[in-house]
Structure formats: C-alpha cells, structure tokens
Design an enzyme around this catalytic site. Structure first.
Site, short mmCIF file in Angstrom:
data_model
loop_
_atom_site.label_atom_id
_atom_site.label_comp_id
_atom_site.label_asym_id
_atom_site.label_seq_id
_atom_site.Cartn_x
_atom_site.Cartn_y
_atom_site.Cartn_z
N ARG A 520 0.83 -1.20 0.00
CA ARG A 520 0.00 0.00 0.00
C ARG A 520 0.87 1.26 0.00
O ARG A 520 1.75 1.43 0.84
CB ARG A 520 -0.90 -0.02 1.23
CG ARG A 520 -1.82 1.15 1.34
CD ARG A 520 -2.97 1.05 0.41
NE ARG A 520 -3.95 0.10 0.93
CZ ARG A 520 -5.25 0.34 1.03
NH1 ARG A 520 -5.73 1.48 0.59
NH2 ARG A 520 -6.06 -0.55 1.53
N TRP A 566 -0.32 13.64 7.25
CA TRP A 566 -0.25 12.86 6.02
C TRP A 566 0.18 13.69 4.82
O TRP A 566 -0.05 13.32 3.69
CB TRP A 566 -1.58 12.11 5.79
CG TRP A 566 -1.83 11.11 6.89
CD1 TRP A 566 -0.91 10.68 7.82
CD2 TRP A 566 -3.03 10.42 7.19
NE1 TRP A 566 -1.49 9.77 8.67
CE2 TRP A 566 -2.79 9.58 8.31
CE3 TRP A 566 -4.31 10.41 6.62
CZ2 TRP A 566 -3.77 8.76 8.87
CZ3 TRP A 566 -5.27 9.59 7.17
CH2 TRP A 566 -5.01 8.77 8.28
N ASP A 604 -12.49 14.34 11.21
CA ASP A 604 -11.67 13.16 11.52
C ASP A 604 -10.27 13.55 11.96
O ASP A 604 -9.62 14.37 11.31
CB ASP A 604 -11.54 12.28 10.26
CG ASP A 604 -12.86 11.63 9.88
OD1 ASP A 604 -13.64 11.30 10.78
OD2 ASP A 604 -13.09 11.44 8.67
N HIS A 646 -13.32 11.39 14.85
CA HIS A 646 -13.04 9.96 14.73
C HIS A 646 -11.54 9.71 14.82
O HIS A 646 -10.76 10.42 14.21
CB HIS A 646 -13.58 9.43 13.39
CG HIS A 646 -13.07 8.08 13.05
ND1 HIS A 646 -13.45 6.95 13.74
CD2 HIS A 646 -12.16 7.66 12.13
CE1 HIS A 646 -12.82 5.91 13.24
NE2 HIS A 646 -12.03 6.31 12.27
N HIS A 699 -11.36 -4.02 9.04
CA HIS A 699 -10.12 -4.39 8.34
C HIS A 699 -10.22 -5.78 7.75
O HIS A 699 -9.38 -6.18 6.96
CB HIS A 699 -8.93 -4.31 9.30
CG HIS A 699 -8.74 -2.95 9.87
ND1 HIS A 699 -9.35 -2.55 11.03
CD2 HIS A 699 -8.07 -1.88 9.42
CE1 HIS A 699 -9.03 -1.29 11.28
NE2 HIS A 699 -8.26 -0.87 10.32
N CYS A 731 -14.16 1.94 11.62
CA CYS A 731 -13.56 2.94 10.72
C CYS A 731 -14.41 3.01 9.46
O CYS A 731 -15.48 2.38 9.38
CB CYS A 731 -12.12 2.55 10.40
SG CYS A 731 -11.15 3.89 9.67
N1 GLN Z 1 -14.21 9.48 7.35
C1 GLN Z 1 -13.13 8.64 6.95
C2 GLN Z 1 -13.68 7.37 6.32
O1 GLN Z 1 -14.69 6.93 6.70
C3 GLN Z 1 -12.25 8.25 8.12
C4 GLN Z 1 -11.12 7.38 7.69
C5 GLN Z 1 -10.05 7.19 8.75
O2 GLN Z 1 -10.31 7.33 9.91
N2 GLN Z 1 -8.86 6.86 8.36
O3 GLN Z 1 -13.09 6.82 5.42
ZN ZN Z 2 -10.60 5.32 11.19
#
Ligand code: GLN
Ligand code: ZN
Length: 759
Positions: A520, A566, A604, A646, A699, A731
């Site tokens: 990735r 990032w 987020d 999040h 995941h 997620c």
């Molecule tokens: N809002 C983003 C998603 O749902 C959050 C992704 C993340 O936390 N890496 O893809």
């Molecule tokens: Zn996440």
C-alpha cells in the site's frame, strides 16, 4: 576492518520508481503471476535500486544499503529468526522457515487466521507488522534471506532491524503468562542475531547496519531501554565472528542509550542530527565512526547545506581530526518519494525547493566531499542551497511569519451540557447508529474519477455520477435503518489529498508515492505555502445528500492534525502555525455546512496519535497545539450543531487527555479488535461526552454476526451510560465491498435494536 563509507544513506524507497514492487506482489496475490515471476520482479526492483544508487555516486564499498523487503522490515527479521505465530505453524517448511507464500500469508492473514497486527512505525505513517513472541517461541536463524540479499551484488551493506527494537516492538504471543514481555527473551534473540552475523561474516559481508529506533523513544521505560542496549551490544560487540557493526538511531536523539553503545565493541554509531543536536557527551564516541545523519529522511525540502556543513564542522571539532565521520541521511529514505525530476507538472519554482530520495543522495555526497576536501570544494553548492532558501522565504505564496492571530474565544464552545440540550431536537434516542463516513469505493467510482481527471469525462457527467452514488448510499442507509447518515465520500480519492487539492498552499505530485504498509502506497501532498480556502469544498455534496433524507446527514471533514500528518509540511514555520492555517480554512467550511442546514459535522483526526512526539518532554507542547487547532476548526458553530470526531486506534491511553480536550460532542474510536479494551481508560478519565467504540472490525472481510456485535455492545453498555453511547463500525468502509458492508451494517443495526429493547 574496512573503513565505513564516507557517504551513505540509511535506506532507500523500496517500492521502485514506478511502484514495480507493488505491482509484482499484488499480481501474485491476485493469482496473475507465478511465484517465479514475482521473485524475479522483486529481484528486478533491487537491481534497479542498486544501479540507480551507483549512478548517483554511492560507489564506495558498503555505501549501498541492502534494505529491500517483500512486505515489511520488522517481519523480515522476525521470520528469519523463526518468530512465527503458532497458528501458522503448518506453513513452516521442514527447516522451520517460510517460503514467500507463507511469508505473505502471515503478513496478510488467511480465513479465520488473523495476520500479524499492524501498527505505526515510530512517528511516521509507515506501518510495520508486530511480531509475537512467547516464553516458548523457538528463536534461531531459520532463513538465510538476509545473507542472500546482502550477497547478490558486491559490497552491499545489509540493513536489519536491531535486536532491542525487535524485542521492544514485539508483543506477547497468545497464551503468554501475565507479566511476560518479549524483551525477557533478549538473550535468545541475541543468540539468533549472533548466528545471523556469523553467516554474514562467512559470506564476506564487511559492514552490517542494525536499525535501533526504539532507543530514541520514551514508549518504554528508559531503564529498560538502556539496560537492553547495554547487554545487547556488549554481547554482539564481543562476538568473534561478525561483520563490522553500524548501529543507527533514527527519529530522535539517543540520549542515555548512547553511553552503552559507546562502551561496546561496535564500530559505528549513527545519530539523527536533524531531530536531535550533537549530544553533549559526543566525545565518548571518539575512535568509532560517527555516522552523521544531517540530511532529513522525513521531509522533501532541499537542505540548507550551510547549516548541515556547520553541524559536520562542529562534530569534527568535538571528535578531533582522527576520528572518522561519515555523512548520511537521518533516517531511511523510505519516507520520501524517489525523484523530484519526474514531477514535470509541479509549479517550476516549487520544484527547485524540493529534494526527494535521489536528490538527497546528492546532498549527502556533496557534504561528504566538503568534509573531505574543505568548504571551498562545495562552496557553489552551499551558496545555491542558501539562495534557494532565500527565494522560498521571499515567495509571496509562502509569507513566513503570516501567523494567524485568533482570539482564544475562537477555540471554545458552550459547555457540553448546554450543547447536548440544544442538540436534543436531532431526535436521537439511546444508542444511535451511524457509520464513520466512507462507503465502498467501487470500480465504477474509481473509473469515473480517473476519467474525469484524464479529461474524458465532463464535469457535468462526473457530477451526475457522484450524485447517483450519493443517492444510492443514502437509500441504502435508509433501508438499513441507520440513524445518522453520511454521503459516502465517493468523490474523495484520499481523505487528505482531497482537501489539499481544494486549498491554496498545497501541491500534489504525480509520482510522489511512499510506502504506507505492505504494497500500500500513499501520495502525500506538499503543504508549501500559506493555506487558504478558495471556496466551499464539501458543501454541495453534503447539501445534496441531506436533501434526500429526513434523517440528520453528517458532514465529513479531515482535521488539521491529520492533514498535516499525512502531508509533507513546510519546515520554515512551526507545525502549530501551519495547523492553525488549515484549521481556519476548515472553520469556514464547518460554518458553511451549518448554514446549509447540516446539523452534524464530523472532523476526523485519525492521525492525532501518530504525531505524538517520541520523547515525553515534547508531548505536552504537541498536545496543546494540536488540541487548540482542532478546536479552532470546530468551535465556530452554534451549540445546536453536533461535532463528531473519529480516531483510528484503540491504544490511546497516552492521548486520552488530548481526546478529552478536543471537546467533540461525539468521538468514535476503534475498539472491536481489542474487544472494547478502550472502555477502561475512557471511564478512568471520566469522559462525559458521546462516545462510539467501534463494534465491528472493518479491516477484515468477515461479516460479524448480530450476536457478536450485541455482545460487544453489552460490554460497552456495562461501562458507559447508554445515553452517551453510539453504535458504529471501527472505521470507514471504503476498502470493503458491498457484499460485506450491507449484511454487516444490517447486523449492527439489529444488535443496537436488541440492546435498546432489553438493556
Ligand atoms: N471518514 C473517513 C472514512 O470513513 C475516516 C477514515 C479514517 O479514519 N482513516 O473513510
Ligand atoms: Zn478510522
């Protein structure tokens, strides 16, 4: 002993200039290439790297690192030493090793057998695989992979994760007794390294590099780190049968781990002089080779060669004329893309400010030439690097010192209880269900985006395609009975790049890929100038989504800290200032969403923990600015607007105060894989706002059953007031397919219904 090369790099991008590595392993995983073809392709990437580095001028013996990997460097050494979880024992060949197929299977999991856990490598966005070591794990050299790669061309320097870092990064294997830690097995690990070093020496390898970044971090008690360092390097240094050893301490200063290294018999020690200063006690290294990491392996800016050369001069003065000094990068260059020369689409002036891996090799060589022949030999290069910096500082789009001044009131909302009362008309009962934002990125969506980018799909047609997608995602959520809906993020290639493309001050690259984990790769954006919002970014999509439903639609933004984490961020002003600039742009976006009638906005911050400094003394300062910039982004709204955030990981003990400080109305976190371990710390801090511990692991392609989710929810209800408890996945769902997502969400909604009915 052969002398250490005067110029080297700690590591190089492993993915190939055109991501040949990614293509090769993914073709194999998909059954499109045979094992032989794949093995040959990977050898091709290694040859390409060696040829390139030699052409760039790394021609001294030992200057070229042999640091390739078929997935991850931590898993490489663990698997070489037979550190394979027992659940995969059947994959072992008679000699205890794994073939490439087995190696991939452990890395990626298979059926009900989970892979090795993956987690972030120090404060970077690279993820390594966490080895599992128990009291009975047999540790011995089972695979000569390191030797084979080190000898496939003359004079390579094998690069291996060192024994202390391996032990500290590992976790106890399933069934290990309470209180056991992998570091308890350090002696056995060292015996494995001794076998490996003997094999390398036998094969004629002159120098080996052991990467020991764990030595710079406060993640473990310092006494443990220092004691382990002392015993490890006393043992390895004293081995009769070994190559010369170079220990590299990247990502920060070695601090009190330096004296035991200095006292050991190893021959060379590498210092990260970008993240740390020359240590006060550096003279204890006199006589050993000091490898000066003065060119950053973490950023993409051309170095100030004047400053770097100054550091080398001071080092020379402190160590004396006879003590060998080598010039290097501060870390592996795995964190930066290959070659800026390929970025023809970049704004030409900006391009002159940048150095990717290949340019950094050049900087290292220049400095080494200056160190050997005197400043005069590189006066031209020094002057040019200074001139570039000056041009950059004067550039109108950069405006150093343009620090946003915001009153403190801009970072505070009404008290939570006032907000909660104002949000009651959202009509959410106990245990509201929602998702984290993204829905599956189907082939169709990707194709539409690619065609739009290539100019073969008109703006209007693209817009229509995205609206169709939004409508179908909203309809699906209605059908499933979720309470707070999302638009699905179909229009986003990446949660950071999408915003970078829509903000002034950012640039994006064409070939600037870096490895995130395994195959990735991500393409970080470049934050080079003053950040400004050109206009509303997400408002139209969100407004459209809200128009399709009577339920609350959650606006979805990426937070300032994650945007920074990032991206490659300008190094000419404090991160906190860049973060505030991004936050002000987001604040405008949040306000526009509110004006458009959006009552719930999620910002987020999955990278909040990733940027946490490795040294404890640096952590409070970081937490303070990161929390403040999140609040700057989110506190410009009325109490009735519900702010969510999040975070993507479960081990957040270290940052739980920061999470509390964000003051979001609702915080969702990953929790399913650790079976709600997070509930304990949450209760301890007395976290009083809404919280959504993830109830299913996104995941994995597995669809969790209603009962499974219900059991997790009941655990949560047991320790969190159900009026504050939200029900959501761990997620976003973008990497999954609808075949899994639909039944999983249906089960989640049903589980919530059961718990609501019968708490
Ligand atoms: N809002 C983003 C998603 O749902 C959050 C992704 C993340 O936390 N890496 O893809
Ligand atoms: Zn996440």
């Amino acid at each position: 002993m052969t002398t250490f090369p005067a110029a080297t790099i700690i590591g190089y991008p492993r993915i190939g200039r055109d991501r040949e590595f990614k293509k090769a392993v993914e073709a194999y995983w998909a059954g499109r290439a045979s094992l032989e073809e794949t093995t040959r392709a990977l050898a091709g990437v290694r040859a390409q790297t060696r040829d390139r580095l030699a052409a760039l001028g790394l021609t001294e013996p030992g200057a070229i690192p042999a640091d390739s990997t078929a997935y991850d460097q931590v898993w490489d050494i663990a698997s070489s030493l037979g550190i394979v979880p027992t659940r995969f024992d059947d994959l072992r060949l008679p000699d205890g090793s794994l073939d490439l197929t087995g190696y991939f299977t452990v890395a990626r999991g298979e059926g009900e057998r989970p892979p090795l856990e993956m987690t972030k490598w120090f404060d970077s966005n690279y993820h390594y695989l966490v080895p599992e070591i128990g009291p009975d794990t047999e540790i011995r050299l089972v695979d000569d992979r390191v030797v084979r790669l080190a000898t496939e061309a003359p004079d390579l320097r094998p690069v291996i994760v060192g024994p202390v870092t391996l032990a500290l990064l590992s976790k106890p294997a399933d069934g290990a007794p309470e209180g056991f830690a992998p570091i308890d097995r350090l002696d056995d690990i060292l015996a494995g390294y001794a076998e490996l070093l003997a094999a390398l020496s036998e094969a004629g390898v002159a120098w080996v590099q052991l990467d020991e970044p764990a030595l710079v971090a406060d993640t473990w008690p310092r006494e443990v780190v220092v004691a382990a360092t002392a015993s490890a390097y006393r043992a390895l240094g004293d081995l009769p049968d070994r190559p010369a050893i170079f220990v590299m301490g990247s990502y920060g200063p070695l601090g009190d781990a330096l004296p035991p290294l200095a006292a050991s018999g190893i021959e060379a020690i590498g210092l990260d002089l970008v993240r740390g200063e020359i240590p006060d006690d550096v003279d204890i290294l006199t006589g050993k080779t000091v490898v000066a990491g003065v060119i950053s392996g973490r950023n993409i800016w051309r170095a100030d060669l004047q400053e770097a050369f100054g550091i080398l001069g001071e080092l020379r003065a402190r160590l004396g004329d006879d003590s060998p000094i080598a010039v290097a990068t501060s870390t592996s260059l795995q964190h930066v893309p290959h070659d800026v020369a390929r970025e023809a689409g970049l704004y030409p002036e900006l391009r002159t400010w940048l150095a990717f891996a290949d340019q950094k090799v050049g900087e290292v060589l220049t400095l080494a030439r200056g160190l050997a022949a005197g400043r005069g030999a590189i006066a031209g290069e020094i002057a040019e690097s200074v001139a570039v910096r000056a041009r950059r500082a004067a550039h109108p789009g950069v405006r150093v010192g343009d620090v946003p001044v915001v009153p403190d009131a801009f970072r505070a909302r009404e008290p939570y209880l006032v907000r909660a009362a104002a949000q009651e008309d959202l009509g959410l009962g106990a245990l509201p269900t929602t998702s984290i934002g993204s829905f599956p990125q189907t082939g169709e969506i990707r194709r539409a985006r690619a065609a739009h980018r290539a100019g073969t799909l008109s703006d209007a047609a693209y817009d229509a395609a995205m609206r169709r997608e939004i409508a179908s995602v909203v309809a699906l959520q209605e059908r499933l009975g979720l309470d707070v809906l999302v638009h699905g993020e179909a229009e986003r290639n990446d949660m950071v790049q999408y915003f970078a493309e829509n903000l002034d001050g950012f640039a994006t690259t064409e070939h600037g890929w870096v490895q995130s984990y395994g195959s990735r790769c991500t393409r970080p954006s470049i934050l080079w100038g003053a950040v400004r919002r050109r206009g509303p970014i997400t408002v139209e999509w969100t407004r459209y989504a809200q128009s399709l439903t009577g339920k609350p639609m959650k606006g979805m933004l990426t937070g300032p800290v994650t945007i920074l984490a990032w991206s490659f961020v300008r190094d000419d002003q404090p991160l906190a200032v860049s973060a505030d600039q991004v936050a002000l742009a987001l604040r405008e976006e949040v306000a526009d969403l509110e004006t458009a009638g959006i009552r719930v906005v999620q910002v987020d911050e999955p990278a909040l923990r990733e940027l946490l400094p490795l040294r404890e003394e640096d952590q409070p300062g970081y937490i303070s600015w990161s929390v403040r910039s999140f609040r700057l982004a989110t506190s410009g709204v009325k109490p009735s607007t519900q702010i969510h955030t999040h975070l993507c990981y479960s081990e957040f003990n270290e940052i739980i105060d920061a999470v509390d400080g964000l003051d979001a109305d609702v915080t969702s976190i990953e929790a399913a894989r650790s079976r709600m371990e997070v509930l304990e710390p949450i209760r301890e801090v007395g976290f009083e706002r809404g919280i959504g511990p993830g109830v299913y692991d996104i995941h994995s392609p597995r669809v969790p059953s209603v009962e499974e989710i219900e059991a997790l929810l009941r655990l949560a209800v047991g320790s969190i007031d159900s009026r504050r408890l939200w029900v959501n996945p761990d997620c976003g769902l973008k990497t999954r397919g609808y075949a899994e997502v639909e039944p999983a969400l249906a089960n989640m909604v049903e589980a919530a219904r059961r718990v609501r009915q019968e708490p």
